[in-house]
Design a protein around this motif. Structure first.
Motif, PDB file in Angstrom:
ATOM      1  N   PRO A  77      17.912  -6.091  18.272  1.00 49.78           N
ATOM      2  CA  PRO A  77      17.565  -7.454  17.864  1.00 49.78           C
ATOM      3  C   PRO A  77      18.034  -7.721  16.439  1.00 49.78           C
ATOM      4  O   PRO A  77      18.047  -6.832  15.596  1.00 49.78           O
ATOM      5  N   PRO A  78      18.454  -8.951  16.158  1.00 44.83           N
ATOM      6  CA  PRO A  78      18.906  -9.265  14.800  1.00 44.83           C
ATOM      7  C   PRO A  78      17.792  -9.101  13.789  1.00 44.83           C
ATOM      8  O   PRO A  78      16.630  -9.346  14.091  1.00 44.83           O
ATOM      9  N   GLY A  79      18.181  -8.664  12.616  1.00 41.18           N
ATOM     10  CA  GLY A  79      17.213  -8.521  11.525  1.00 41.18           C
ATOM     11  C   GLY A  79      16.555  -7.164  11.448  1.00 41.18           C
ATOM     12  O   GLY A  79      15.865  -6.867  10.489  1.00 41.18           O
ATOM     13  N   GLN A  80      16.716  -6.313  12.449  1.00 40.28           N
ATOM     14  CA  GLN A  80      16.114  -4.981  12.399  1.00 40.28           C
ATOM     15  C   GLN A  80      17.148  -3.987  11.887  1.00 40.28           C
ATOM     16  O   GLN A  80      18.308  -4.038  12.284  1.00 40.28           O
ATOM     17  N   PRO A  81      16.756  -3.075  10.996  1.00 38.29           N
ATOM     18  CA  PRO A  81      17.700  -2.089  10.473  1.00 38.29           C
ATOM     19  C   PRO A  81      18.165  -1.147  11.579  1.00 38.29           C
ATOM     20  O   PRO A  81      17.442  -0.851  12.517  1.00 38.29           O
ATOM     21  N   ALA A  82      19.398  -0.689  11.442  1.00 32.92           N
ATOM     22  CA  ALA A  82      19.986   0.210  12.428  1.00 32.92           C
ATOM     23  C   ALA A  82      19.217   1.522  12.521  1.00 32.92           C
ATOM     24  O   ALA A  82      19.133   2.125  13.581  1.00 32.92           O
ATOM     25  N   ALA A  83      18.658   1.976  11.399  1.00 32.72           N
ATOM     26  CA  ALA A  83      17.944   3.255  11.373  1.00 32.72           C
ATOM     27  C   ALA A  83      16.745   3.236  12.317  1.00 32.72           C
ATOM     28  O   ALA A  83      16.365   4.256  12.855  1.00 32.72           O
ATOM     29  N   SER A  84      16.139   2.070  12.536  1.00 34.16           N
ATOM     30  CA  SER A  84      14.979   2.008  13.423  1.00 34.16           C
ATOM     31  C   SER A  84      15.376   2.254  14.871  1.00 34.16           C
ATOM     32  O   SER A  84      14.538   2.503  15.712  1.00 34.16           O
ATOM     33  N   HIS A  85      16.662   2.206  15.187  1.00 39.40           N
ATOM     34  CA  HIS A  85      17.149   2.485  16.532  1.00 39.40           C
ATOM     35  C   HIS A  85      17.849   3.828  16.611  1.00 39.40           C
ATOM     36  O   HIS A  85      18.540   4.118  17.579  1.00 39.40           O
ATOM     37  N   GLY A  86      17.731   4.668  15.574  1.00 43.24           N
ATOM     38  CA  GLY A  86      18.337   5.987  15.573  1.00 43.24           C
ATOM     39  C   GLY A  86      19.822   5.977  15.244  1.00 43.24           C
ATOM     40  O   GLY A  86      20.503   6.957  15.479  1.00 43.24           O
ATOM     41  N   LEU A  87      20.336   4.885  14.694  1.00 45.50           N
ATOM     42  CA  LEU A  87      21.738   4.795  14.328  1.00 45.50           C
ATOM     43  C   LEU A  87      21.906   4.952  12.821  1.00 45.50           C
ATOM     44  O   LEU A  87      21.005   4.636  12.049  1.00 45.50           O
ATOM     45  N   LEU A  88      23.061   5.426  12.418  1.00 42.97           N
ATOM     46  CA  LEU A  88      23.368   5.521  10.992  1.00 42.97           C
ATOM     47  C   LEU A  88      23.841   4.165  10.477  1.00 42.97           C
ATOM     48  O   LEU A  88      24.490   3.420  11.201  1.00 42.97           O
ATOM     49  N   ASN A  89      23.536   3.899   9.222  1.00 42.02           N
ATOM     50  CA  ASN A  89      24.137   2.695   8.651  1.00 42.02           C
ATOM     51  C   ASN A  89      25.558   3.032   8.209  1.00 42.02           C
ATOM     52  O   ASN A  89      25.987   4.188   8.223  1.00 42.02           O
ATOM     53  N   ARG A  90      26.329   2.045   7.840  1.00 44.70           N
ATOM     54  CA  ARG A  90      27.753   2.227   7.532  1.00 44.70           C
ATOM     55  C   ARG A  90      27.978   3.233   6.400  1.00 44.70           C
ATOM     56  O   ARG A  90      28.837   4.108   6.510  1.00 44.70           O
ATOM     57  N   GLN A  91      27.219   3.130   5.312  1.00 47.80           N
ATOM     58  CA  GLN A  91      27.425   4.040   4.171  1.00 47.80           C
ATOM     59  C   GLN A  91      27.110   5.484   4.545  1.00 47.80           C
ATOM     60  O   GLN A  91      27.820   6.401   4.145  1.00 47.80           O
ATOM     61  N   SER A  92      26.061   5.694   5.333  1.00 46.68           N
ATOM     62  CA  SER A  92      25.726   7.057   5.751  1.00 46.68           C
ATOM     63  C   SER A  92      26.830   7.630   6.626  1.00 46.68           C
ATOM     64  O   SER A  92      27.206   8.794   6.492  1.00 46.68           O
ATOM     65  N   GLY A  93      27.353   6.813   7.526  1.00 51.38           N
ATOM     66  CA  GLY A  93      28.447   7.257   8.375  1.00 51.38           C
ATOM     67  C   GLY A  93      29.694   7.592   7.581  1.00 51.38           C
ATOM     68  O   GLY A  93      30.369   8.588   7.842  1.00 51.38           O
ATOM     69  N   GLN A  94      30.009   6.756   6.589  1.00 47.24           N
ATOM     70  CA  GLN A  94      31.177   7.012   5.751  1.00 47.24           C
ATOM     71  C   GLN A  94      31.002   8.283   4.929  1.00 47.24           C
ATOM     72  O   GLN A  94      31.940   9.062   4.773  1.00 47.24           O
ATOM     73  N   ARG A  95      29.791   8.506   4.400  1.00 48.53           N
ATOM     74  CA  ARG A  95      29.518   9.736   3.640  1.00 48.53           C
ATOM     75  C   ARG A  95      29.659  10.959   4.534  1.00 48.53           C
ATOM     76  O   ARG A  95      30.262  11.962   4.159  1.00 48.53           O
TER      77      ARG A  95
END
Length: 96
Positions: A2-20
């Motif tokens: 759903p829009p507005g929910q952070p990706a981390a709440s769904h077990g996904l990495l955010n873009r910066q974490s993935g890039q790191r």
């Protein structure tokens, strides 16, 4: 998601974490990354090569190998191309 929910709440990495993570993985696994992205460069840098310069050669002048380009000298006369190449032995000397 759903829009507005952070990706981390769904077990996904955010873009910066993935890039790191990817940057660290590439650093830690540089040889594997090279093998996957450029197999020829990996082969030239990391594979061992065994051989013999005299394998199967039993007498002098049995095998000659020349490395040249047909563009060493080119002459065009009436739409006919004539090519000449020059070579020398690898034993030194005064050249041509």
């Amino acid at each position: 998601m759903p829009p507005g929910q952070p990706a981390a709440s769904h077990g996904l990495l955010n873009r910066q974490s993935g890039q790191r993570w990817l940057k660290k993985w590439k650093t830690d696994n540089a040889e594997t990354f090279l093998a996957l992205t450029n197999p020829d460069a990996w082969k030239n840098r990391h594979m061992a090569a065994f051989g013999s310069l005299t394998d199967g050669i039993t007498r002098a002048c049995q095998l000659w190998q020349l490395d040249s380009t047909p563009a060493d000298l080119q002459l065009v006369v009436r739409h006919v191309r004539y090519r000449a190449s020059a070579s020398r032995d690898g034993q030194g000397g005064d050249g041509f």
